[in-house]
Design a protein around this motif. Structure first.
Motif, PDB file in Angstrom:
ATOM      1  N   VAL A  89       0.873  -1.171   0.000  1.00  0.00           N
ATOM      2  CA  VAL A  89       0.000   0.000   0.000  1.00  0.00           C
ATOM      3  C   VAL A  89       0.914   1.226   0.000  1.00  0.00           C
ATOM      4  CG1 VAL A  89      -1.771   1.322   1.210  1.00  0.00           C
ATOM      5  CG2 VAL A  89      -1.793  -1.185   1.333  1.00  0.00           C
ATOM      6  N   VAL A  90       0.750   2.079  -1.005  1.00  0.00           N
ATOM      7  CA  VAL A  90       1.483   3.342  -1.060  1.00  0.00           C
ATOM      8  C   VAL A  90       0.447   4.458  -0.989  1.00  0.00           C
ATOM      9  CG1 VAL A  90       3.065   4.815  -2.367  1.00  0.00           C
ATOM     10  CG2 VAL A  90       3.308   2.321  -2.482  1.00  0.00           C
ATOM     11  N   SER A  91       0.657   5.389  -0.059  1.00  0.00           N
ATOM     12  CA  SER A  91      -0.305   6.479   0.123  1.00  0.00           C
ATOM     13  C   SER A  91       0.425   7.767   0.471  1.00  0.00           C
ATOM     14  CB  SER A  91      -1.301   6.122   1.226  1.00  0.00           C
ATOM     15  OG  SER A  91      -0.631   5.903   2.452  1.00  0.00           O
ATOM     16  N   SER A  92      -0.290   8.864   0.315  1.00  0.00           N
ATOM     17  CA  SER A  92       0.208  10.156   0.781  1.00  0.00           C
ATOM     18  C   SER A  92      -0.767  10.656   1.833  1.00  0.00           C
ATOM     19  CB  SER A  92       0.327  11.152  -0.370  1.00  0.00           C
ATOM     20  OG  SER A  92      -0.943  11.420  -0.925  1.00  0.00           O
ATOM     21  N   GLU A  93      -0.256  11.495   2.724  1.00  0.00           N
ATOM     22  CA  GLU A  93      -1.102  11.986   3.811  1.00  0.00           C
ATOM     23  C   GLU A  93      -0.773  13.447   4.104  1.00  0.00           C
ATOM     24  OE1 GLU A  93      -2.150   9.358   7.276  1.00  0.00           O
ATOM     25  OE2 GLU A  93      -0.818  10.772   8.290  1.00  0.00           O
ATOM     26  N   VAL A  94      -1.800  14.210   4.395  1.00  0.00           N
ATOM     27  CA  VAL A  94      -1.652  15.600   4.812  1.00  0.00           C
ATOM     28  C   VAL A  94      -2.441  15.762   6.109  1.00  0.00           C
ATOM     29  CG1 VAL A  94      -2.148  18.014   4.242  1.00  0.00           C
ATOM     30  CG2 VAL A  94      -1.443  16.426   2.437  1.00  0.00           C
ATOM     31  N   VAL A  95      -1.829  16.401   7.106  1.00  0.00           N
ATOM     32  CA  VAL A  95      -2.492  16.642   8.388  1.00  0.00           C
ATOM     33  C   VAL A  95      -2.460  18.147   8.659  1.00  0.00           C
ATOM     34  CG1 VAL A  95      -2.424  16.234  10.884  1.00  0.00           C
ATOM     35  CG2 VAL A  95      -1.863  14.370   9.297  1.00  0.00           C
ATOM     36  N   GLU A  96      -3.587  18.665   9.135  1.00  0.00           N
ATOM     37  CA  GLU A  96      -3.663  20.087   9.466  1.00  0.00           C
ATOM     38  C   GLU A  96      -4.499  20.294  10.718  1.00  0.00           C
ATOM     39  OE1 GLU A  96      -6.990  21.749   6.416  1.00  0.00           O
ATOM     40  OE2 GLU A  96      -5.060  21.236   5.505  1.00  0.00           O
ATOM     41  N   VAL A  97      -4.432  21.513  11.229  1.00  0.00           N
ATOM     42  CA  VAL A  97      -5.256  21.910  12.368  1.00  0.00           C
ATOM     43  C   VAL A  97      -5.711  23.340  12.111  1.00  0.00           C
ATOM     44  CG1 VAL A  97      -3.330  22.717  13.834  1.00  0.00           C
ATOM     45  CG2 VAL A  97      -5.459  21.977  14.900  1.00  0.00           C
TER      46      VAL A  97
END
Length: 154
Positions: A89-97
């Motif tokens: 599984v290859v994924s990208s992720e972005v996290v914000e607040v």
């Protein structure tokens, strides 16, 4: 008018490996099923990991909230780049607040079957826009989540 950028950039590649006493099909299913995944993704009893949308397929996107159970203030998006059942599984992720991006990452999860034991190797290439704090949080969170996964599948 000049735009002021208030970021503290950090980069790190993190590699995690676990050996799970479960067949590879069962381990892959724990990644593919958002209900199961939500059960092991929170890094501690005081933390929350909530999926608002889940679409586990190449090109699909998950939307989630995480943080303390009282205040899951962080939001994130995971986009699936490549999925090979029982292998990768290859994924990208972005996290914000609060609309501020905190980090992005490229995550490669490899599964290797050895009979009824599966080796899970996860490489996370993280770019923090909030300095070392987000890198440390990424490391702590992934270590705890993978420990939870192994325990969940025993």
């Amino acid at each position: 008018m000049e735009q002021v950028v208030d970021y503290e950039i950090g980069h790190k590649t993190l590699v995690f490996e676990r050996h799970c006493a479960a067949p590879v099909k069962r381990v892959f299913a724990a990644f593919a099923d958002p209900v199961i995944r939500a059960g092991w993704s929170a890094p501690s009893d005081g933390a929350a990991f909530i999926y608002d949308a889940a679409d586990f397929r190449e090109g699909g996107e998950d939307r989630f909230r995480c943080g303390s159970k009282e205040n899951p203030q962080y939001t994130g998006r995971t986009t699936y780049i490549a999925i090979v059942p029982d292998v990768l599984v290859v994924s990208s992720e972005v996290v914000e607040v609060g609309g501020r991006k905190l980090m992005s990452s490229l995550i490669t999860t490899e599964l290797e079957a050895n009979g009824d034991v599966t080796t899970i190797r996860m490489t996370v290439q993280v770019t923090s826009l909030f300095g070392d704090q987000m890198i440390a949080g990424t490391e702590i969170g992934n270590n705890a989540a993978l420990d939870n996964l192994v325990e969940h599948l025993v």
